[in-house]
Scaffold this active site. Sequence first.
Site, PDB file in Angstrom:
ATOM      1  N   THR A  28      35.784   2.665   1.690  1.00 55.98           N
ATOM      2  CA  THR A  28      37.198   3.026   1.589  1.00 55.98           C
ATOM      3  C   THR A  28      37.468   3.977   0.420  1.00 55.98           C
ATOM      4  O   THR A  28      36.729   3.982  -0.569  1.00 55.98           O
ATOM      5  CB  THR A  28      38.025   1.732   1.384  1.00 55.98           C
ATOM      6  N   ASP A  29      38.570   4.719   0.509  1.00 58.00           N
ATOM      7  CA  ASP A  29      38.984   5.562  -0.614  1.00 58.00           C
ATOM      8  C   ASP A  29      39.516   4.722  -1.775  1.00 58.00           C
ATOM      9  O   ASP A  29      39.654   5.213  -2.899  1.00 58.00           O
ATOM     10  CB  ASP A  29      40.041   6.600  -0.175  1.00 58.00           C
ATOM     11  N   GLU A  30      39.806   3.431  -1.518  1.00 58.98           N
ATOM     12  CA  GLU A  30      40.405   2.604  -2.580  1.00 58.98           C
ATOM     13  C   GLU A  30      39.448   2.370  -3.742  1.00 58.98           C
ATOM     14  O   GLU A  30      39.884   1.983  -4.827  1.00 58.98           O
ATOM     15  CB  GLU A  30      40.886   1.259  -2.011  1.00 58.98           C
ATOM     16  N   TYR A  59      40.073  -6.508  -3.651  1.00 60.79           N
ATOM     17  CA  TYR A  59      39.499  -5.907  -2.432  1.00 60.79           C
ATOM     18  C   TYR A  59      38.662  -4.678  -2.778  1.00 60.79           C
ATOM     19  O   TYR A  59      37.477  -4.586  -2.419  1.00 60.79           O
ATOM     20  CB  TYR A  59      40.605  -5.528  -1.439  1.00 60.79           C
ATOM     21  N   LYS A 110      34.567  -3.830  -2.485  1.00 59.01           N
ATOM     22  CA  LYS A 110      34.036  -2.719  -1.676  1.00 59.01           C
ATOM     23  C   LYS A 110      33.188  -1.803  -2.576  1.00 59.01           C
ATOM     24  O   LYS A 110      32.146  -1.308  -2.152  1.00 59.01           O
ATOM     25  CB  LYS A 110      35.171  -1.916  -1.034  1.00 59.01           C
TER      26      LYS A 110
END
Length: 359
Positions: free
Chosen positions: A139-141, A164, A168
């Site tokens: 993810t970009d997060e 989260y 990741k």
Amino acid sequence: MIKDDFNKFEKRIAVTGGAGFIGANLLLYMVPKYSQYLFVNIDCLTYAGNLLSLKSIESDQNYRFEKIDICDYNAVENCINKYDITDIIHLAAETHVDQSISNPAKFVATNICGTFNLLELVRTKMEKRRCLRFHNVSTDEVFGTLDGPGKFTEESPYRPNSPYSATKAGADYLIRAYNKTYGLNSIVTNSANCFGPFQFPEKLIPLVIRNALAGKPIPVYGDGLNIRDWLYVEDNCRAIDLAFHNGLSGKTYNIGGRNEIKNIDLVKRICRIIDDTHSDEPGEPREKLIAFVKDRPGHDRRYAIDPSFIETQLGWQTEYSFDDALVKTVKWYLNNLEWMESCINGRYLKYYEETYTNR
Ligand code: NAD
Ligand code: DAU
């Protein structure tokens, strides 16, 4: 079918988390496209997994489902042996930021320990045959938040802000280490916020649609000015397909649609699309249902992906404009309310029991 029969398939790909939003869209895209590959969907069916999404391919000769928790090392090992798995596309994860704030433990278990299990299996058990490709869907997060101008590139530092995104990032780091240390053939794709059919209605877009239809308040966190960079899920699936096949081992690829929009503007747009499709019904515009609520702790302000690398290196382009894809998505949910409700009322689990446990 005995193991030798599975060997007739050129690749035997384990897709973890295939009953979730992106996993289901990926399988619906890849299973018909690659009849020469076997796809084994490994998913333990948390609240977010819904096999009803996969009804149209469930009897295909090159698709199998295995209800397995990736935290269960022995069960995954048996499955890898049973199908003589050659490649892994890893999507299984706990994915909802709000849940990671209230219950981080399951995020550490699945996203870090579950990924570690897969990597250890590849390292210790698949070494002789070699894992041809381990593709991690990330993810970009992991890059944190953008408070000024600019976009995330593959060189941006990891600065995760939620449990989260931290888990990741942990998984991405493990994959990097296995690539550098053990020569794992790996790819990581870091994508922007996806939208499209089959997304669990805890995430913003399906949640807004569901509440707008029910006449319930539509919760917008904080001032509603947070920005997300939206990507139609099918465009992400094509990027994953390309990176899986043609990406360079050890590389990461950012995937985004250059569609930045403030949450409040997106929510209003969805309300208007629903109003337009129900224009014969009298009543107030649905944006009147918008309710500003307490902000998410640690809420990232802005995400924006620079997808130039995958565009120039692998020739990927989005096929959908944001406006068309948003209308298409809203209409899909309006036509598939039964699917949306099956997520909430647990009907998908009943479906699993009826369809799979008697086989
Ligand atoms: P999702 O929550 O819709 O689906 C996750 C799936 O994983 C579910 O089917 C669930 O049952 C399964 N799962 C969870 N824990 C498991 C476990 N321990 N063992 C086996 N299966 C398990 O998620 P999604 O939105 O489809 O995201 C898929 C992947 O893509 C995730 O890794 C996520 O981090 C990543 N991602 C998502 C987005 C997005 O916008 N949705 C964007 C970028 C990256
Ligand atoms: O950026 C990729 C990520 O996108 C994925 O890695 C995650 O798995 C996925 O869940 C998604 O994370 P977000 O937190 O961005 O998605 P969510 O749909 O939860 O929220 C989108 C934005 O809308 C975010 O700024 C929070 C806000 N929001 C969300 C909900 C559920 C609201 O304002 N109200 C809401 O009710």
